[in-house]
Write an enzyme that holds these catalytic residues in place. Sequence first.
Site, mmCIF file in Angstrom:
data_model
loop_
_atom_site.group_PDB
_atom_site.id
_atom_site.type_symbol
_atom_site.label_atom_id
_atom_site.label_comp_id
_atom_site.label_asym_id
_atom_site.label_seq_id
_atom_site.Cartn_x
_atom_site.Cartn_y
_atom_site.Cartn_z
ATOM 1 N N HIS A 81 0.834 -1.192 0.000
ATOM 2 C CA HIS A 81 0.000 0.000 0.000
ATOM 3 C C HIS A 81 0.875 1.251 0.000
ATOM 4 O O HIS A 81 2.030 1.227 0.423
ATOM 5 C CB HIS A 81 -0.922 -0.003 1.212
ATOM 6 C CG HIS A 81 -2.022 -1.012 1.105
ATOM 7 N ND1 HIS A 81 -3.019 -1.113 2.035
ATOM 8 C CD2 HIS A 81 -2.281 -1.966 0.171
ATOM 9 C CE1 HIS A 81 -3.856 -2.077 1.685
ATOM 10 N NE2 HIS A 81 -3.418 -2.612 0.554
ATOM 11 N N GLU A 83 0.757 3.879 1.863
ATOM 12 C CA GLU A 83 1.175 4.263 3.208
ATOM 13 C C GLU A 83 2.379 3.429 3.647
ATOM 14 O O GLU A 83 3.323 3.951 4.243
ATOM 15 C CB GLU A 83 0.020 4.062 4.203
ATOM 16 C CG GLU A 83 -1.237 4.853 3.881
ATOM 17 C CD GLU A 83 -2.242 4.092 3.020
ATOM 18 O OE1 GLU A 83 -3.443 4.419 3.112
ATOM 19 O OE2 GLU A 83 -1.847 3.182 2.268
ATOM 20 N N CYS A 109 -6.072 1.181 5.540
ATOM 21 C CA CYS A 109 -6.627 -0.097 5.992
ATOM 22 C C CYS A 109 -6.105 -0.366 7.407
ATOM 23 O O CYS A 109 -5.266 0.379 7.924
ATOM 24 C CB CYS A 109 -6.212 -1.221 5.041
ATOM 25 S SG CYS A 109 -4.447 -1.640 5.139
#
Length: 158
Positions: A81, A83, A109
């Site tokens: 991801h 992030e 998430c």
Amino acid sequence: MHVVSRPSWDVYFMELALVVAKRSTCLRQKVGAIIVKDRRILATGYNGAPSGMAHCLDIGCLREKLGVPSGERQELCRGLHAEQNAIIQAAKFGICIDGATMYTTHCPCITCAKMIINAGIKRVVYGKKYADKRGLELLKEAGIEVVYLPIEKLLTKS
């Protein structure tokens, strides 16, 4: 005198996160993240396969092939991801992100939320909601300031 309208810092950095998302190699969603401290960009990340590995753009998406809904069975995805990539980039180059703000085009998430918490990030600004609300709940439980800045509003102002 000509008056020029300047974007707020949050809008400015979220717009930059949208640019970072353009590098994404995910077939499902283009996600970008920027870590900022004292109004300076420390690290960026977008979603895609690990460095040097084939991207979903090139070989296809297993989750798409299997019809897995958004927010489910993330372990099947070969990509990281945005992030996660931003946090990893900071770690790789020895950049302290403790106390920083993360701007991300999508709500983190639960896995990313845990990483954000342990990385010491104190504020998260996100632009799109996510099917699984557990990440958002965990960030709030950890006392992290969470700000929703809808991307749709930014795109209509451009």
